[in-house]
Design a protein around this motif. Structure first.
Motif, PDB file in Angstrom:
ATOM      1  N   GLY A 146       0.821  -1.320  -0.089  1.00 16.22           N
ATOM      2  CA  GLY A 146       0.047   0.061  -0.027  1.00 16.22           C
ATOM      3  C   GLY A 146       0.847   1.234   0.001  1.00 16.22           C
ATOM      4  O   GLY A 146       0.259   2.269   0.072  1.00 16.22           O
ATOM      5  N   LYS A 147       1.932   1.022  -0.285  1.00 15.84           N
ATOM      6  CA  LYS A 147       3.021   2.522  -0.389  1.00 15.84           C
ATOM      7  C   LYS A 147       3.719   2.391  -1.381  1.00 15.84           C
ATOM      8  O   LYS A 147       4.023   1.528  -2.193  1.00 15.84           O
ATOM      9  N   GLU A 148       4.576   3.664  -1.868  1.00 15.14           N
ATOM     10  CA  GLU A 148       5.362   3.921  -2.591  1.00 15.14           C
ATOM     11  C   GLU A 148       6.876   2.924  -2.463  1.00 15.14           C
ATOM     12  O   GLU A 148       6.992   2.651  -1.455  1.00 15.14           O
ATOM     13  N   LYS A 149       7.137   2.506  -3.645  1.00 11.22           N
ATOM     14  CA  LYS A 149       8.579   1.813  -3.695  1.00 11.22           C
ATOM     15  C   LYS A 149       9.661   2.841  -3.087  1.00 11.22           C
ATOM     16  O   LYS A 149       9.646   4.114  -3.242  1.00 11.22           O
ATOM     17  N   VAL A 150      10.657   2.229  -2.158  1.00  9.50           N
ATOM     18  CA  VAL A 150      11.645   3.065  -1.555  1.00  9.50           C
ATOM     19  C   VAL A 150      12.919   2.411  -2.106  1.00  9.50           C
ATOM     20  O   VAL A 150      13.214   1.303  -1.988  1.00  9.50           O
ATOM     21  N   THR A 151      13.816   3.415  -2.374  1.00  6.17           N
ATOM     22  CA  THR A 151      15.238   2.938  -2.773  1.00  6.17           C
ATOM     23  C   THR A 151      16.101   2.789  -1.749  1.00  6.17           C
ATOM     24  O   THR A 151      16.280   3.799  -0.841  1.00  6.17           O
TER      25      THR A 151
END
Length: 311
Positions: free
Chosen positions: A210-215
Protein backbone atom coordinates in the motif's frame (compact mmCIF):
# COMPACT_ATOMS: atom_id res chain seq x y z
CA UNK A 1 7.30 9.24 1.19
CA UNK A 2 8.74 11.12 4.16
CA UNK A 3 10.98 9.65 6.84
CA UNK A 4 10.11 10.26 10.49
CA UNK A 5 13.40 10.16 12.39
CA UNK A 6 11.88 9.96 15.86
CA UNK A 7 10.09 6.70 15.06
CA UNK A 8 12.42 5.50 12.28
CA UNK A 9 9.56 4.91 9.87
CA UNK A 10 8.36 5.99 6.45
CA UNK A 11 5.33 8.29 6.27
CA UNK A 12 3.18 8.71 3.17
CA UNK A 13 2.60 12.21 1.79
CA UNK A 14 -1.14 11.94 2.49
CA UNK A 15 -0.50 10.93 6.10
CA UNK A 16 1.82 13.84 6.84
CA UNK A 17 -0.61 16.25 5.20
CA UNK A 18 -3.37 14.98 7.50
CA UNK A 19 -1.11 15.39 10.53
CA UNK A 20 -0.51 19.01 9.53
CA UNK A 21 -4.21 19.95 9.30
CA UNK A 22 -4.44 21.25 12.86
CA UNK A 23 -1.12 23.06 12.59
CA UNK A 24 -2.31 24.71 9.37
CA UNK A 25 -5.33 26.09 11.14
CA UNK A 26 -3.32 27.30 14.13
CA UNK A 27 -0.43 28.80 12.16
CA UNK A 28 -2.30 29.97 9.08
CA UNK A 29 -0.59 27.68 6.57
CA UNK A 30 -2.31 27.90 3.22
CA UNK A 31 -0.62 24.96 1.54
CA UNK A 32 -0.10 21.25 2.22
CA UNK A 33 2.55 19.97 4.62
CA UNK A 34 4.63 18.54 1.78
CA UNK A 35 4.61 21.89 -0.03
CA UNK A 36 5.51 23.70 3.18
CA UNK A 37 8.44 21.34 3.83
CA UNK A 38 9.82 21.88 0.33
CA UNK A 39 9.29 25.64 0.54
CA UNK A 40 11.28 25.79 3.79
CA UNK A 41 14.22 23.94 2.23
CA UNK A 42 13.78 20.73 4.16
CA UNK A 43 16.33 18.24 2.76
CA UNK A 44 14.89 16.02 0.06
CA UNK A 45 16.58 12.61 -0.18
CA UNK A 46 16.51 9.85 -2.77
CA UNK A 47 16.19 6.88 -0.44
CA UNK A 48 17.55 5.08 2.62
CA UNK A 49 20.89 3.43 3.32
CA UNK A 50 22.73 1.41 5.94
CA UNK A 51 26.16 2.98 5.58
CA UNK A 52 28.57 2.15 8.44
CA UNK A 53 29.27 5.67 9.67
CA UNK A 54 27.69 8.06 12.16
CA UNK A 55 26.72 10.54 9.41
CA UNK A 56 22.98 11.13 9.08
CA UNK A 57 22.99 11.94 5.36
CA UNK A 58 25.13 10.07 2.83
CA UNK A 59 25.97 11.33 -0.66
CA UNK A 60 26.28 8.55 -3.24
CA UNK A 61 26.97 9.89 -6.71
CA UNK A 62 24.50 12.72 -7.26
CA UNK A 63 21.98 11.33 -4.79
CA UNK A 64 21.41 11.81 -1.05
CA UNK A 65 20.35 9.00 1.27
CA UNK A 66 19.15 8.95 4.89
CA UNK A 67 21.49 6.74 6.90
CA UNK A 68 19.77 4.29 9.28
CA UNK A 69 23.00 2.64 10.45
CA UNK A 70 23.76 2.94 14.17
CA UNK A 71 27.51 2.46 14.87
CA UNK A 72 28.10 0.05 17.76
CA UNK A 73 30.23 1.60 20.49
CA UNK A 74 33.02 -0.85 21.34
CA UNK A 75 35.68 0.46 23.68
CA UNK A 76 39.39 -0.20 23.25
CA UNK A 77 40.32 -1.87 26.56
CA UNK A 78 44.07 -1.70 26.00
CA UNK A 79 46.54 -4.51 26.59
CA UNK A 80 45.06 -7.54 28.35
CA UNK A 81 47.75 -10.26 28.55
CA UNK A 82 45.41 -13.16 29.35
CA UNK A 83 42.57 -12.15 27.04
CA UNK A 84 42.43 -15.49 25.22
CA UNK A 85 42.10 -17.35 28.51
CA UNK A 86 39.26 -15.04 29.54
CA UNK A 87 37.54 -15.73 26.22
CA UNK A 88 37.96 -19.49 26.47
CA UNK A 89 34.15 -19.92 26.45
CA UNK A 90 33.92 -18.18 23.05
CA UNK A 91 36.70 -20.21 21.45
CA UNK A 92 35.19 -23.41 22.84
CA UNK A 93 31.75 -22.57 21.36
CA UNK A 94 33.19 -21.72 17.93
CA UNK A 95 35.51 -24.74 17.88
CA UNK A 96 32.65 -27.06 18.83
CA UNK A 97 30.44 -25.50 16.13
CA UNK A 98 33.18 -26.37 13.63
CA UNK A 99 33.53 -29.97 14.88
CA UNK A 100 36.86 -28.97 16.45
CA UNK A 101 38.41 -28.54 13.00
CA UNK A 102 41.13 -25.86 13.33
CA UNK A 103 41.00 -24.49 9.78
CA UNK A 104 37.23 -24.04 9.86
CA UNK A 105 37.35 -22.62 13.40
CA UNK A 106 39.85 -20.00 12.24
CA UNK A 107 37.59 -19.17 9.27
CA UNK A 108 34.58 -18.60 11.52
CA UNK A 109 36.53 -16.39 13.93
CA UNK A 110 37.93 -14.43 10.99
CA UNK A 111 34.40 -13.97 9.66
CA UNK A 112 33.38 -12.43 13.00
CA UNK A 113 36.48 -10.21 13.13
CA UNK A 114 36.04 -8.87 9.59
CA UNK A 115 32.38 -8.11 10.28
CA UNK A 116 33.37 -6.07 13.36
CA UNK A 117 36.37 -4.27 11.87
CA UNK A 118 35.04 -3.57 8.37
CA UNK A 119 31.22 -3.40 8.43
CA UNK A 120 31.32 -1.25 5.27
CA UNK A 121 32.94 -3.96 3.13
CA UNK A 122 30.72 -6.16 0.96
CA UNK A 123 30.87 -9.90 1.62
CA UNK A 124 30.10 -11.87 -1.53
CA UNK A 125 29.00 -15.00 0.32
CA UNK A 126 26.71 -16.05 3.17
CA UNK A 127 27.50 -18.03 6.31
CA UNK A 128 25.44 -21.23 6.67
CA UNK A 129 25.80 -23.26 9.88
CA UNK A 130 24.20 -26.72 9.98
CA UNK A 131 23.91 -29.09 12.92
CA UNK A 132 22.20 -32.46 13.20
CA UNK A 133 20.83 -31.74 16.68
CA UNK A 134 18.86 -28.90 18.22
CA UNK A 135 20.30 -27.00 21.17
CA UNK A 136 23.91 -26.83 19.99
CA UNK A 137 24.45 -23.09 20.49
CA UNK A 138 23.79 -21.71 17.02
CA UNK A 139 21.36 -19.21 18.48
CA UNK A 140 23.99 -18.06 20.97
CA UNK A 141 26.32 -17.23 18.08
CA UNK A 142 23.56 -15.09 16.56
CA UNK A 143 23.07 -13.24 19.85
CA UNK A 144 26.79 -12.58 20.12
CA UNK A 145 26.72 -11.12 16.60
CA UNK A 146 23.75 -8.91 17.52
CA UNK A 147 25.90 -7.33 20.19
CA UNK A 148 29.05 -7.12 18.09
CA UNK A 149 27.36 -5.61 15.04
CA UNK A 150 24.81 -3.46 16.87
CA UNK A 151 21.33 -4.83 17.47
CA UNK A 152 19.68 -2.00 15.51
CA UNK A 153 21.67 -3.07 12.45
CA UNK A 154 20.53 -6.70 12.73
CA UNK A 155 17.28 -8.16 11.47
CA UNK A 156 15.93 -11.71 12.01
CA UNK A 157 14.10 -12.87 8.87
CA UNK A 158 12.38 -16.09 7.81
CA UNK A 159 13.85 -17.79 4.76
CA UNK A 160 10.79 -17.36 2.44
CA UNK A 161 10.89 -13.59 3.05
CA UNK A 162 14.18 -13.31 1.16
CA UNK A 163 12.35 -13.86 -2.13
CA UNK A 164 9.02 -12.28 -1.19
CA UNK A 165 7.59 -9.51 -3.38
CA UNK A 166 7.04 -7.35 -0.30
CA UNK A 167 10.55 -6.89 1.05
CA UNK A 168 10.13 -4.26 3.74
CA UNK A 169 12.52 -6.23 5.95
CA UNK A 170 15.36 -4.71 3.90
CA UNK A 171 14.72 -1.42 5.70
CA UNK A 172 15.39 -2.95 9.13
CA UNK A 173 19.10 -3.78 9.12
CA UNK A 174 22.14 -4.58 7.01
CA UNK A 175 22.88 -7.85 8.84
CA UNK A 176 20.28 -10.51 8.07
CA UNK A 177 19.82 -13.54 10.32
CA UNK A 178 17.83 -16.58 9.19
CA UNK A 179 17.26 -19.26 11.82
CA UNK A 180 15.83 -22.68 10.98
CA UNK A 181 16.55 -22.22 7.27
CA UNK A 182 14.55 -24.85 5.42
CA UNK A 183 12.68 -24.55 2.14
CA UNK A 184 11.24 -28.07 2.45
CA UNK A 185 12.03 -28.59 -1.22
CA UNK A 186 10.16 -25.51 -2.40
CA UNK A 187 11.38 -22.39 -4.19
CA UNK A 188 15.06 -23.38 -3.99
CA UNK A 189 15.97 -21.47 -7.14
CA UNK A 190 14.28 -18.33 -5.81
CA UNK A 191 16.19 -18.61 -2.53
CA UNK A 192 19.57 -19.06 -4.20
CA UNK A 193 18.80 -16.23 -6.63
CA UNK A 194 17.81 -13.92 -3.78
CA UNK A 195 20.97 -14.72 -1.80
CA UNK A 196 23.10 -13.90 -4.84
CA UNK A 197 21.18 -10.69 -5.48
CA UNK A 198 21.43 -9.52 -1.87
CA UNK A 199 25.16 -10.19 -1.59
CA UNK A 200 26.25 -8.68 -4.91
CA UNK A 201 24.05 -5.64 -5.57
CA UNK A 202 24.22 -2.17 -4.03
CA UNK A 203 20.79 -0.69 -4.79
CA UNK A 204 17.39 -2.28 -4.14
CA UNK A 205 13.78 -1.32 -4.68
CA UNK A 206 11.80 -2.06 -1.52
CA UNK A 207 8.08 -2.62 -1.98
CA UNK A 208 5.76 -2.07 0.96
CA UNK A 209 2.09 -3.00 1.00
CA UNK A 210 0.00 0.00 0.00
CA UNK A 211 2.97 2.38 -0.25
CA UNK A 212 5.34 3.72 -2.83
CA UNK A 213 8.56 1.83 -3.55
CA UNK A 214 11.64 3.01 -1.66
CA UNK A 215 15.23 2.93 -2.95
CA UNK A 216 17.72 1.40 -0.51
CA UNK A 217 21.50 1.43 -0.81
CA UNK A 218 22.97 -1.38 1.26
CA UNK A 219 25.47 -4.20 1.51
CA UNK A 220 23.70 -7.10 3.21
CA UNK A 221 25.67 -9.62 5.25
CA UNK A 222 23.64 -12.81 5.68
CA UNK A 223 23.88 -15.48 8.38
CA UNK A 224 21.83 -18.70 8.27
CA UNK A 225 21.47 -21.68 10.58
CA UNK A 226 19.66 -24.96 10.04
CA UNK A 227 19.11 -28.41 11.50
CA UNK A 228 18.58 -29.87 8.05
CA UNK A 229 21.27 -31.65 6.04
CA UNK A 230 19.73 -30.04 2.97
CA UNK A 231 18.02 -26.72 3.85
CA UNK A 232 17.73 -25.92 0.15
CA UNK A 233 19.42 -26.93 -3.09
CA UNK A 234 22.43 -24.91 -4.20
CA UNK A 235 24.04 -24.62 -7.60
CA UNK A 236 26.73 -27.19 -8.41
CA UNK A 237 29.26 -24.41 -8.96
CA UNK A 238 28.25 -22.74 -5.70
CA UNK A 239 30.39 -19.76 -4.65
CA UNK A 240 27.94 -18.27 -2.15
CA UNK A 241 28.03 -20.47 0.96
CA UNK A 242 30.66 -20.68 3.66
CA UNK A 243 29.28 -23.98 4.95
CA UNK A 244 29.91 -25.13 8.52
CA UNK A 245 28.45 -28.47 9.58
CA UNK A 246 28.59 -30.85 12.51
CA UNK A 247 26.70 -33.81 13.86
CA UNK A 248 28.04 -33.69 17.41
CA UNK A 249 25.87 -34.15 20.47
CA UNK A 250 25.17 -30.91 22.36
CA UNK A 251 27.53 -29.84 25.11
CA UNK A 252 26.36 -29.70 28.72
CA UNK A 253 23.41 -27.46 29.59
CA UNK A 254 25.63 -25.66 32.09
CA UNK A 255 27.96 -24.50 29.31
CA UNK A 256 25.17 -22.90 27.27
CA UNK A 257 23.42 -21.50 30.35
CA UNK A 258 26.64 -19.83 31.49
CA UNK A 259 27.04 -18.06 28.15
CA UNK A 260 23.41 -16.99 28.00
CA UNK A 261 22.79 -15.86 31.59
CA UNK A 262 26.26 -14.80 32.76
CA UNK A 263 27.59 -13.28 29.56
CA UNK A 264 24.90 -12.33 27.04
CA UNK A 265 22.28 -11.34 29.64
CA UNK A 266 24.75 -9.83 32.13
CA UNK A 267 23.96 -6.18 32.89
CA UNK A 268 27.58 -5.01 32.73
CA UNK A 269 28.31 -6.98 29.52
CA UNK A 270 31.90 -7.43 30.73
CA UNK A 271 32.56 -10.60 28.73
CA UNK A 272 30.93 -9.26 25.57
CA UNK A 273 32.95 -6.03 25.80
CA UNK A 274 36.07 -8.16 26.09
CA UNK A 275 35.03 -10.19 23.05
CA UNK A 276 34.36 -7.05 21.00
CA UNK A 277 37.75 -5.65 22.02
CA UNK A 278 39.51 -8.86 20.95
CA UNK A 279 37.79 -9.04 17.57
CA UNK A 280 38.20 -5.34 16.83
CA UNK A 281 41.55 -4.38 18.36
CA UNK A 282 43.56 -7.53 19.04
CA UNK A 283 42.90 -9.87 16.10
CA UNK A 284 43.82 -7.21 13.55
CA UNK A 285 43.06 -7.86 9.89
CA UNK A 286 44.11 -5.49 7.11
CA UNK A 287 41.48 -4.07 4.78
CA UNK A 288 43.24 -5.73 1.84
CA UNK A 289 43.10 -9.11 3.60
CA UNK A 290 39.42 -8.61 4.43
CA UNK A 291 38.54 -7.74 0.82
CA UNK A 292 40.39 -10.81 -0.44
CA UNK A 293 38.61 -12.97 2.15
CA UNK A 294 35.20 -11.53 1.25
CA UNK A 295 35.76 -11.64 -2.49
CA UNK A 296 36.61 -15.32 -2.86
CA UNK A 297 34.64 -18.02 -1.04
CA UNK A 298 36.81 -19.97 1.43
CA UNK A 299 35.64 -23.56 1.07
CA UNK A 300 35.32 -25.75 4.14
CA UNK A 301 35.77 -29.50 4.41
CA UNK A 302 31.95 -29.86 4.22
CA UNK A 303 31.32 -27.75 1.12
CA UNK A 304 31.28 -30.78 -1.21
CA UNK A 305 28.56 -32.35 0.95
CA UNK A 306 26.34 -29.32 0.39
CA UNK A 307 26.77 -29.83 -3.35
CA UNK A 308 26.18 -33.60 -3.19
CA UNK A 309 22.93 -33.19 -1.28
CA UNK A 310 21.76 -30.61 -3.82
CA UNK A 311 21.80 -33.13 -6.69
Amino acid sequence: CFYEKAKSKLVEKSEINDLFLRAKEEQGFSKSASEWLHRNKITVTDGLTYYPTDKELINIGNEVFINKYVPPQHENLGDIPDIKEKLDWFFKLVSYTCSYEKYETDLLIKTFACAVQYPEENRAWVLLISSHYHGTGKGLLFQLLYYLLGKKNCNPVKLPALSDKFNGWQLEGNNIFVAEANNKGKEDSHTVGSLKHLTTEDFFQVELKGKEKVTVNCHYNIYLTTNELKPYSTEQNDRRHLYVRHELLPLSDEFYEDIYFNKIRAKDKTDLKLLAHFLKNVLKITREECRKFYGSLPKTRWHHLLLQESL
